[in-house]
Scaffold this motif. Structure first.
Motif, PDB file in Angstrom:
ATOM      1  N   HIS A  63     -30.279 -31.495  -7.533  1.00  0.00           N
ATOM      2  CA  HIS A  63     -29.112 -30.919  -8.205  1.00  0.00           C
ATOM      3  C   HIS A  63     -27.861 -31.643  -7.719  1.00  0.00           C
ATOM      4  N   GLU A  64     -27.058 -32.141  -8.646  1.00  0.00           N
ATOM      5  CA  GLU A  64     -25.809 -32.782  -8.201  1.00  0.00           C
ATOM      6  C   GLU A  64     -24.855 -31.739  -7.627  1.00  0.00           C
ATOM      7  N   ILE A  65     -24.831 -30.574  -8.229  1.00  0.00           N
ATOM      8  CA  ILE A  65     -23.840 -29.560  -7.852  1.00  0.00           C
ATOM      9  C   ILE A  65     -24.461 -28.161  -7.731  1.00  0.00           C
ATOM     10  N   LEU A  67     -26.986 -26.350  -6.801  1.00  0.00           N
ATOM     11  CA  LEU A  67     -27.727 -25.622  -5.766  1.00  0.00           C
ATOM     12  C   LEU A  67     -26.832 -25.317  -4.558  1.00  0.00           C
ATOM     13  N   LYS A  68     -25.593 -25.773  -4.640  1.00  0.00           N
ATOM     14  CA  LYS A  68     -24.709 -25.600  -3.480  1.00  0.00           C
ATOM     15  C   LYS A  68     -24.277 -24.135  -3.359  1.00  0.00           C
ATOM     16  N   TRP A  69     -23.951 -23.783  -2.125  1.00  0.00           N
ATOM     17  CA  TRP A  69     -23.652 -22.384  -1.798  1.00  0.00           C
ATOM     18  C   TRP A  69     -22.537 -21.825  -2.686  1.00  0.00           C
ATOM     19  N   GLY A 100     -33.966 -30.616  -2.426  1.00  0.00           N
ATOM     20  CA  GLY A 100     -32.993 -29.537  -2.307  1.00  0.00           C
ATOM     21  C   GLY A 100     -31.706 -30.037  -1.665  1.00  0.00           C
ATOM     22  N   HIS A 101     -30.614 -29.943  -2.401  1.00  0.00           N
ATOM     23  CA  HIS A 101     -29.315 -30.426  -1.892  1.00  0.00           C
ATOM     24  C   HIS A 101     -28.280 -29.362  -2.204  1.00  0.00           C
ATOM     25  N   THR A 102     -27.698 -28.736  -1.278  1.00  0.00           N
ATOM     26  CA  THR A 102     -27.851 -28.805   0.152  1.00  0.00           C
ATOM     27  C   THR A 102     -27.571 -27.428   0.702  1.00  0.00           C
TER      28      THR A 102
HETATM   29  O1  G3I Z   1     -16.637 -28.659 -14.128  1.00  0.00           O
HETATM   30  C1  G3I Z   1     -15.394 -28.280 -13.510  1.00  0.00           C
HETATM   31  C2  G3I Z   1     -14.275 -28.333 -14.505  1.00  0.00           C
HETATM   32  O2  G3I Z   1     -14.520 -27.375 -15.494  1.00  0.00           O
HETATM   33  C3  G3I Z   1     -12.948 -28.063 -13.784  1.00  0.00           C
HETATM   34  O3  G3I Z   1     -11.894 -28.210 -14.685  1.00  0.00           O
HETATM   35  C4  G3I Z   1     -12.769 -29.044 -12.644  1.00  0.00           C
HETATM   36  C5  G3I Z   1     -11.494 -28.744 -11.838  1.00  0.00           C
HETATM   37  O4  G3I Z   1     -11.613 -29.113 -10.504  1.00  0.00           O
HETATM   38  O5  G3I Z   1     -13.865 -28.926 -11.784  1.00  0.00           O
HETATM   39  C6  G3I Z   1     -15.107 -29.244 -12.394  1.00  0.00           C
HETATM   40  O6  G3I Z   1     -16.125 -29.103 -11.438  1.00  0.00           O
HETATM   41  C7  G3I Z   1     -16.193 -30.125 -10.473  1.00  0.00           C
HETATM   42  C8  G3I Z   1     -17.584 -30.740 -10.556  1.00  0.00           C
HETATM   43  O7  G3I Z   1     -17.760 -31.688  -9.524  1.00  0.00           O
HETATM   44  C9  G3I Z   1     -17.865 -31.432 -11.887  1.00  0.00           C
HETATM   45  O8  G3I Z   1     -16.992 -32.503 -12.074  1.00  0.00           O
HETATM   46  C10 G3I Z   1     -16.000 -29.506  -9.101  1.00  0.00           C
HETATM   47  O9  G3I Z   1     -14.653 -29.045  -8.998  1.00  0.00           O
HETATM   48  C11 G3I Z   1     -16.269 -30.522  -8.031  1.00  0.00           C
HETATM   49  O10 G3I Z   1     -16.211 -29.878  -6.763  1.00  0.00           O
HETATM   50  C12 G3I Z   1     -17.652 -31.115  -8.225  1.00  0.00           C
HETATM   51  O11 G3I Z   1     -17.790 -32.157  -7.277  1.00  0.00           O
HETATM   52  C13 G3I Z   1     -19.078 -32.460  -6.839  1.00  0.00           C
HETATM   53  C14 G3I Z   1     -19.024 -32.520  -5.322  1.00  0.00           C
HETATM   54  O12 G3I Z   1     -20.239 -33.055  -4.803  1.00  0.00           O
HETATM   55  C15 G3I Z   1     -18.830 -31.117  -4.719  1.00  0.00           C
HETATM   56  O13 G3I Z   1     -19.905 -30.281  -5.068  1.00  0.00           O
HETATM   57  C16 G3I Z   1     -19.460 -33.814  -7.432  1.00  0.00           C
HETATM   58  O14 G3I Z   1     -19.660 -33.674  -8.828  1.00  0.00           O
HETATM   59  C17 G3I Z   1     -20.737 -34.306  -6.766  1.00  0.00           C
HETATM   60  O15 G3I Z   1     -21.047 -35.605  -7.240  1.00  0.00           O
HETATM   61  C18 G3I Z   1     -20.507 -34.342  -5.265  1.00  0.00           C
HETATM   62  O16 G3I Z   1     -21.652 -34.836  -4.637  1.00  0.00           O
HETATM   63  C19 G3I Z   1     -21.484 -35.142  -3.255  1.00  0.00           C
HETATM   64  C20 G3I Z   1     -22.764 -34.733  -2.541  1.00  0.00           C
HETATM   65  O17 G3I Z   1     -23.023 -33.367  -2.769  1.00  0.00           O
HETATM   66  C21 G3I Z   1     -22.658 -35.008  -1.036  1.00  0.00           C
HETATM   67  N1  G3I Z   1     -22.316 -36.420  -0.782  1.00  0.00           N
HETATM   68  C22 G3I Z   1     -21.142 -36.910  -1.505  1.00  0.00           C
HETATM   69  C23 G3I Z   1     -21.286 -36.654  -3.013  1.00  0.00           C
HETATM   70  C24 G3I Z   1     -20.102 -37.214  -3.773  1.00  0.00           C
HETATM   71  O18 G3I Z   1     -18.919 -36.548  -3.408  1.00  0.00           O
END
Ligand code: G3I
Length: 358
Positions: A63-65, A67-69, A100-102
């Motif tokens: 899961h890119e996002i 499954l996170k807490w 599972g992440h994370t």
């Molecule tokens: O979908 C909403 C959108 O509706 C809203 O307008 C916008 C406003 O902030 O947020 C959008 O959601 C964001 C989502 O990504 C989709 O773009 C979240 O705020 C944002 O927190 C989320 O970021 C993810 C991030 O982890 C935090 O969970 C990234 O997609 C994801 O690629 C990233 O992955 C991390 C790994 O878990 C750990 N290693 C680094 C990697 C890259 O940062």
């Protein structure tokens, strides 16, 4: 893109056998490894063609996002498992494994839990989170990033990142989280996952050193640590990539008795003004060099790219001011498929590396 269209797109130096469409998963499997991507079920279900490519190319999803807490429990009594369950269901329906992440990552800890941890320093907050998540998926998820990004080269002598978990429970929180996860998962591979081990510079040298000491200490203390996730967010501004550095690091990890997964591979571009074919070649060459080292290490069990198509990459707003042209943020071209779901030179480079023919 259909299998036939993908075959048509294969370079003349083609790699596949017979008329079967090429597949990164098949190449990985032939070497006893897995290939997967970070994915979002909403994208898989809504974008024509994506599900077919995912099924063909991957034998593992993470899961890119979802499954996170902060996603699964946005409020103390508010659970939201639908998207996480959806990806696990999709994987099960098509015979794909799930990483599972994370479980513990300060950045994805919901505000209510951050506040409670600061106020009460009560391990039951963490234990309840694990109890809500882990039995739900049980053996469907065979490998878990239990603690994400515990290393900080700027932290104290031990290099443990000073997170809310560190402040509440000290450096022992990593071992404690592993033990807590093990209570629910007797057989899963329990891992810690981190970035910044790839290049020849003082910060990353220190990060490698901290990770090795962390693993050594966890193993010595008998913590149930089975593996290390090496994120591999490559970056063309940090090169040149020096194979011996990665080789020595991976082999030192393996020597400590842990398995390794390359968990979040992608490439951050540097020169967006270059012609597309040159950009694509630079990205492909970087990954070739990286995978040739990583896949030569027997402890590396699998490769995960942090997405499949540039359209969905987290690395999107990379446009320097001097680059003009189409509107919107510049697409970083650091994933195997382009924004129109066509395979790029990076895809074929990964193919060759996984097939051992690079
Ligand atoms: O979908 C909403 C959108 O509706 C809203 O307008 C916008 C406003 O902030 O947020 C959008 O959601 C964001 C989502 O990504 C989709 O773009 C979240 O705020 C944002 O927190 C989320 O970021 C993810 C991030 O982890 C935090 O969970 C990234 O997609 C994801 O690629 C990233 O992955 C991390 C790994 O878990 C750990 N290693 C680094 C990697 C890259 O940062």
């Amino acid at each position: 893109m259909s299998g036939g269209a993908l075959l048509a797109a294969m370079p003349a130096t083609g790699l596949g056998s017979g008329l079967r469409a090429p597949s990164l998963a098949r190449e990985a499997e032939a070497a006893g490894r897995f290939y997967g991507i970070a994915a979002r079920i909403d994208q898989i279900e809504s974008e024509p063609g994506l599900a077919d490519i995912v099924r063909r190319e991957c034998n593992c999803l993470t899961h890119e996002i979802d499954l996170k807490w902060n996603v699964v429990q946005p409020g103390p009594a508010h659970f939201h498992f639908a998207p996480a369950d959806g990806l696990v269901r999709f994987a099960a329906a098509h015979g794909l494994a799930v990483r599972g992440h994370t479980l513990l990552w300060e950045q994805s800890t919901p505000g209510w839990a951050l506040g409670a941890l600061r106020r009460r320093r009560d391990w039951s907050i963490v234990a309840d989170h694990f109890a809500a998540l882990l039995p739900r998926y049980g053996e469907r998820i065979a490998e878990w990033d239990v603690v994400n990004e515990p290393v900080d080269s700027e932290a104290g002598e031990d290099g443990y990142r000073r997170t809310v978990f560190h402040r509440a429970f000290g450096p022992g929180h990593v071992a404690r989280a592993l033990r807590e996860a093990r209570r629910h998962l007797p057989r899963a591979r329990l891992m810690i996952n981190d970035y910044g081990f790839d290049y020849d510079n003082p910060v990353e040298a220190r990060r490698r050193d901290i990770m090795l000491r962390m693993v050594e200490r966890l193993r010595r203390e008998g913590a149930p640590l089975d593996g290390v996730g090496v994120q591999a967010h490559l970056d063309l501004s940090k090169g040149p990539f020096r194979p011996a550095i990665l080789r020595d690091f991976l082999s030192a990890l393996a020597g400590l008795g842990v398995s390794i997964t390359i968990t979040e591979l992608d490439v951050r571009e540097h020169d967006f003004a270059a012609p597309i074919d040159l950009r694509d070649r630079r990205v492909a060459d970087e990954v070739s060099a990286y995978l040739n080292v990583a896949l030569a290490e027997p402890a590396v069990r699998g490769i995960v790219t942090w997405g499949l198509s540039d359209r969905h990459s987290w690395l999107q707003e990379q446009r320097p001011d001097h680059v003009t042209g189409d509107s919107g943020p510049a697409l970083n071209r650091g994933l195997p498929y382009d924004a129109d779901l066509a395979p790029k030179p990076l895809y074929w480079a990964m193919h060759r590396a996984l097939a051992g023919t690079a």
